[in-house]
Write a protein that holds these residues in place. Sequence first.
Motif, mmCIF file in Angstrom:
data_model
loop_
_atom_site.group_PDB
_atom_site.id
_atom_site.type_symbol
_atom_site.label_atom_id
_atom_site.label_comp_id
_atom_site.label_asym_id
_atom_site.label_seq_id
_atom_site.Cartn_x
_atom_site.Cartn_y
_atom_site.Cartn_z
ATOM 1 N N TYR A 259 0.837 -1.198 0.000
ATOM 2 C CA TYR A 259 0.000 0.000 0.000
ATOM 3 C C TYR A 259 0.873 1.249 0.000
ATOM 4 O O TYR A 259 1.883 1.316 0.698
ATOM 5 N N ARG A 260 0.436 2.264 -0.754
ATOM 6 C CA ARG A 260 1.181 3.511 -0.763
ATOM 7 C C ARG A 260 1.012 4.240 0.566
ATOM 8 O O ARG A 260 0.121 3.918 1.341
ATOM 9 N N GLY A 261 1.822 5.254 0.788
ATOM 10 C CA GLY A 261 1.984 5.901 2.082
ATOM 11 C C GLY A 261 0.754 6.108 2.929
ATOM 12 O O GLY A 261 0.585 5.487 3.983
ATOM 13 N N SER B 190 -1.421 2.931 3.685
ATOM 14 C CA SER B 190 -0.799 2.096 4.719
ATOM 15 C C SER B 190 -1.020 2.679 6.102
ATOM 16 O O SER B 190 -1.315 1.957 7.064
#
Length: 331
Positions: free
Chosen positions: A4-6, A9
């Motif tokens: 997952y991207r920043g 996540s």
Amino acid sequence: MARYRGWVSEVLTPLEDFIDHHVDPRELYADLQEIAEGDSGSVFSAHVVGSVNSGSKDIKRENGSKVVAIKSIPLVPGGSQKLIDLKEEFSLMSRIRHENILSMDGMYVDLSEDCLWIKMELMERSLADMLQLSEEGFMLPEGVIAQFTKDTLHALAYLASIGIAHRDVRSDNLLVNPAGVIKLADFSHAVQWTSKSGAMKQGAVGVVYWQAPEMRHGPYDASKVDVWSLGATCWEMAETDPPFMDEDPRRVPDVWPPLSQPEKYSQSFHEFLSLCSSQPSVRPSANDLLTTSFIQGGCGRPFVQKVLADCKDIEDRIHRRQSVDSQGTIS
């Protein structure tokens, strides 16, 4: 949660122990059709087109004949209180397995639309949906009320045996499947207790029309409130609206009004309502109520299924009428 991207996540951190991170849910479920919409997201029917092979992460193709429900909750940067609440609810639900309780069977992340997917059994309709058909002349027979109440009591008795109070029993949270079985849903207000901690709680939750009066007057015994709420739901099944619906919600009385047509219902039903609405100190448990004569008079599944078919016929008639009104012809 490296996939997952920043920000995704970050917002999923409270739920990381419950999410199946290794699967793209769109490889498992397809042909989503919206069937309900709520404050936290939408519910879809979906065909099962894949399953995860036991002991591996490989996807096994399915023929799509099985249909399930998917609740889709949008993810937003910064997170939301709903996701924090879901952590508590999933932690609680991990202990619960009962035929009259709607379980949440899986949690996934749909990265294509930044949504959290929760897989559940697809139910036919809610009790509230059925009662809304009263405008078309539909009424629940007493035998069906008894059968639905019996199912709910089994759920509540089980919860009490493991120290859990639902605290939001009402028609919206009682769902019926195609086999005519009622299942209790939505544990967002549920609480646990132990013999050491006791069941005394503070703070009213749920919806006031189904709420036990002691919840509004200080500390209360959480193990007693679900029976009151079920009684209010029985009253609603007879009247099609919950008690006090026309009252100012800030000034709801502590005693239910009499039924508008008391002669239509058996003495055992009236006695059951009286037991549910008694003072907490003498209010029977769900297990005790399963032995009452009213509950013994339940109609059984085949008749419930016939009533569900009647609901479908009424809805089809409504849709045909609406089609005529909007287009002048039946499409």
